[in-house]
Design a protein around this motif. Structure first.
Motif, short mmCIF file in Angstrom:
data_model
loop_
_atom_site.label_atom_id
_atom_site.label_comp_id
_atom_site.label_asym_id
_atom_site.label_seq_id
_atom_site.Cartn_x
_atom_site.Cartn_y
_atom_site.Cartn_z
N THR A 104 -3.96 1.84 9.69
CA THR A 104 -2.99 1.78 10.78
C THR A 104 -1.66 1.20 10.29
O THR A 104 -0.60 1.79 10.50
CB THR A 104 -3.54 0.90 11.92
OG1 THR A 104 -4.82 1.40 12.33
CG2 THR A 104 -2.59 0.90 13.11
N ALA A 105 -1.74 0.05 9.63
CA ALA A 105 -0.52 -0.61 9.18
C ALA A 105 0.19 0.20 8.10
O ALA A 105 1.44 0.26 8.06
CB ALA A 105 -0.85 -2.01 8.66
N THR A 106 -0.57 0.84 7.21
CA THR A 106 0.05 1.62 6.14
C THR A 106 0.74 2.85 6.70
O THR A 106 1.81 3.26 6.21
CB THR A 106 -1.00 2.02 5.08
OG1 THR A 106 -1.59 0.83 4.55
CG2 THR A 106 -0.37 2.79 3.94
N ALA A 107 0.17 3.45 7.73
CA ALA A 107 0.85 4.58 8.38
C ALA A 107 2.20 4.15 8.96
O ALA A 107 3.19 4.89 8.87
CB ALA A 107 -0.04 5.16 9.49
N ALA A 113 11.33 10.36 4.11
CA ALA A 113 12.43 10.98 4.86
C ALA A 113 12.10 11.19 6.34
O ALA A 113 12.33 12.26 6.90
CB ALA A 113 12.82 12.30 4.21
N GLY A 114 11.53 10.17 6.96
CA GLY A 114 11.25 10.24 8.39
C GLY A 114 9.95 10.93 8.75
O GLY A 114 9.61 11.05 9.93
N ARG A 115 9.18 11.37 7.76
CA ARG A 115 7.89 12.01 8.04
C ARG A 115 6.91 10.98 8.59
O ARG A 115 6.81 9.88 8.09
CB ARG A 115 7.35 12.61 6.74
CG ARG A 115 5.92 13.11 6.82
CD ARG A 115 5.46 13.56 5.44
NE ARG A 115 4.02 13.68 5.35
CZ ARG A 115 3.34 13.62 4.22
NH1 ARG A 115 3.98 13.41 3.07
NH2 ARG A 115 2.02 13.74 4.22
N SER A 116 6.21 11.34 9.64
CA SER A 116 5.22 10.46 10.25
C SER A 116 3.83 10.90 9.82
O SER A 116 3.43 12.04 10.04
CB SER A 116 5.34 10.49 11.77
OG SER A 116 4.48 9.54 12.36
N VAL A 117 3.10 9.99 9.18
CA VAL A 117 1.79 10.33 8.61
C VAL A 117 0.68 9.99 9.61
O VAL A 117 0.56 8.85 10.05
CB VAL A 117 1.56 9.54 7.30
CG1 VAL A 117 0.17 9.82 6.74
CG2 VAL A 117 2.62 9.89 6.27
N PRO A 118 -0.13 10.97 9.98
CA PRO A 118 -1.24 10.68 10.90
C PRO A 118 -2.35 9.89 10.21
O PRO A 118 -2.44 9.86 8.98
CB PRO A 118 -1.74 12.07 11.31
CG PRO A 118 -1.29 12.99 10.23
CD PRO A 118 -0.05 12.40 9.64
N HIS A 165 9.27 4.42 5.19
CA HIS A 165 9.57 4.49 3.75
C HIS A 165 10.61 5.58 3.48
O HIS A 165 10.44 6.72 3.92
CB HIS A 165 8.29 4.77 2.96
CG HIS A 165 8.42 4.46 1.50
ND1 HIS A 165 9.19 5.22 0.64
CD2 HIS A 165 7.89 3.46 0.75
CE1 HIS A 165 9.12 4.71 -0.58
NE2 HIS A 165 8.35 3.65 -0.53
N PRO A 166 11.67 5.26 2.75
CA PRO A 166 12.72 6.27 2.52
C PRO A 166 12.25 7.51 1.79
O PRO A 166 12.81 8.60 1.97
CB PRO A 166 13.77 5.50 1.70
CG PRO A 166 13.05 4.30 1.16
CD PRO A 166 12.01 3.95 2.16
N ALA A 167 11.20 7.38 0.97
CA ALA A 167 10.72 8.54 0.20
C ALA A 167 10.12 9.61 1.10
O ALA A 167 10.03 10.78 0.71
CB ALA A 167 9.69 8.10 -0.83
N TYR A 202 0.83 -1.20 0.00
CA TYR A 202 0.00 0.00 0.00
C TYR A 202 0.87 1.26 0.00
O TYR A 202 0.63 2.20 -0.77
CB TYR A 202 -0.91 0.02 1.23
CG TYR A 202 -2.25 -0.65 1.07
CD1 TYR A 202 -3.26 -0.07 0.33
CD2 TYR A 202 -2.53 -1.87 1.70
CE1 TYR A 202 -4.52 -0.67 0.21
CE2 TYR A 202 -3.76 -2.48 1.58
CZ TYR A 202 -4.76 -1.87 0.83
OH TYR A 202 -5.99 -2.47 0.71
N ALA A 203 1.84 1.28 0.88
CA ALA A 203 2.70 2.46 1.00
C ALA A 203 3.43 2.75 -0.30
O ALA A 203 3.50 3.90 -0.75
CB ALA A 203 3.70 2.26 2.15
N GLN A 204 3.95 1.70 -0.94
CA GLN A 204 4.68 1.90 -2.19
C GLN A 204 3.75 2.38 -3.30
O GLN A 204 4.13 3.26 -4.10
CB GLN A 204 5.37 0.60 -2.61
CG GLN A 204 6.35 0.78 -3.78
CD GLN A 204 7.47 1.74 -3.42
OE1 GLN A 204 8.14 1.57 -2.40
NE2 GLN A 204 7.68 2.76 -4.25
#
Length: 222
Positions: free
Chosen positions: A80-83, A93-98, A89-91, A54-56
């Protein structure tokens, strides 16, 4: 030919027993030669890998988004799991998605209401397994817009590429196309029926199922 991610996902779904061939009565009442049940991704390892798919798919789509929304019930673990997968995910860059999700029934104590998780804000991606009648999308869009946020896309595991309606009165478009046209937002899928057919055609052990799926697509597909 399917992309590498789509092909890997089809094989993953087959290995997990999520994608099966035979004769199945689906929600529309049709007899389908295949069945996809994302609820059978039912352990930590498989859900973790599913979330990475999903993330990709979301990253590859290149759309801007601020958070995820999972409609009850299947969308809750998916969001939940995709967050979690997006956070690694390296793209990003450490951003955390709510993320947020809804309850089917309003809570009458504590904070109350039907929404759980981060406040709905900004550009929201709705995550589900498939789109059939589009009911959960319609309800999700209403919740998101009602909170003053913007639906940005719908992210699903499989696009069945299938038209709705009785055999003598089929809709002009698939459920996915209807969602895109009705709400003006893209639907992103990890894989589609076309990808399944391509995988079947390239695998001698599975090619026997291809004829039935191809006939089904001719009859009901787009």
């Amino acid at each position: 030919m399917p992309g590498i991610q789509a092909e890997e996902f089809v094989h993953f779904a087959l290995d997990q027993g999520v994608l099966r061939f035979g004769q199945y009565k689906v929600k529309s009442g049709r007899l389908s030669p295949y069945f996809f049940n994302a609820g059978l991704f039912d352990d930590g390892a498989s859900v973790g890998r599913l979330a990475r798919f999903y993330a990709q798919a979301l990253v590859d789509a290149g759309i801007g988004f601020d958070m995820l929304f999972g409609p009850a019930y299947k969308g809750i673990p998916l969001a939940t799991a995709t967050a979690v997968a997006l956070a690694a995910h390296p793209a990003l860059a450490g951003r955390s998605v709510p993320f947020a999700f809804n309850r089917k029934e309003a809570k009458d104590h504590g904070e109350g209401g039907t929404l759980v998780g981060a406040p709905l804000a900004g550009r929201v991606v709705i995550i589900d397994d498939v789109i059939t009648a589009g009911t959960s999308v319609r309800e999700s869009v209403a919740l998101i817009r009602g909170a003053g946020a913007q639906p940005a896309a719908v992210l699903i595991a499989l696009d069945r590429m299938e038209r709705a309606g009785a055999d003598n009165a089929l809709s002009a478009h698939s459920a996915v196309q209807e969602v895109e046209q009705t709400y003006g937002i893209p639907v992103i899928s990890i894989a589609s029926l076309a990808d399944i057919l391509a995988v079947l055609g390239g695998d001698a052990g599975l090619s026997a199922h291809g004829e039935a799926l191809a006939a089904y697509r001719v009859r009901y597909g787009v």
